[in-house]
Design an enzyme around this catalytic site. Structure first.
Site, mmCIF file in Angstrom:
data_model
loop_
_atom_site.group_PDB
_atom_site.id
_atom_site.type_symbol
_atom_site.label_atom_id
_atom_site.label_comp_id
_atom_site.label_asym_id
_atom_site.label_seq_id
_atom_site.Cartn_x
_atom_site.Cartn_y
_atom_site.Cartn_z
ATOM 1 N N CYS A 47 88.942 23.089 91.893
ATOM 2 C CA CYS A 47 87.455 22.536 91.553
ATOM 3 C C CYS A 47 86.706 21.738 92.564
ATOM 4 C CB CYS A 47 88.192 21.356 90.371
ATOM 5 S SG CYS A 47 88.894 21.858 89.098
ATOM 6 N N GLU A 49 85.439 18.944 92.374
ATOM 7 C CA GLU A 49 85.739 17.250 92.762
ATOM 8 C C GLU A 49 86.906 17.139 93.811
ATOM 9 O OE1 GLU A 49 84.631 17.585 88.354
ATOM 10 O OE2 GLU A 49 85.653 18.920 89.767
#
Length: 122
Positions: A47, A49
């Site tokens: 991901c 993040e």
């Protein structure tokens, strides 16, 4: 949010088409970005993040995350998944900023990951 938008534009998402960008700001004001990187073996995808957190750790500066902005052109709001929430918590993230209804909205971290635990709890 501008850095998160730019990162989303660089995402590698050939399977889902779901591009995500994240940009985080640390306690010393440094900015780190990341985008999602998919893999034919979906479980190996990473991901945006978590990629931003990796850039922060590699940067070697302050590791306290003040806030993270998350953007996807296909979802508003685009909140972090559970795994990313726990990783952000590891570094003391205080808020998540997303676009919602054409405006920016900040979620206090405790609101999106209640009863969280971190390194100080172990």
């Amino acid at each position: 949010m501008r850095a998160a938008r730019e990162a989303a534009g660089r995402a590698y998402a050939p399977y889902s088409g779901f591009r995500v960008g994240a940009a985080l700001v640390t306690g010393d004001g440094a900015l780190y970005s990341g985008c999602n990187v998919e893999n034919a073996s979906y479980g190996l995808s990473v991901c945006a993040e978590r990629n931003a957190v990796g850039a922060m750790v590699l940067g070697g500066g302050d590791r306290r995350i003040e806030f993270v902005a998350v953007h996807s052109p296909r979802a508003a709001p685009c909140l972090p998944c559970g795994a990313c929430r726990q990783v952000l918590r590891e570094f003391g993230c205080r808020a998540v900023i997303v676009e919602e209804g054409g405006a920016l909205r900040a979620y206090p971290f405790e609101e999106i990951l209640p009863n969280a635990f971190g390194p100080e709890d172990l």
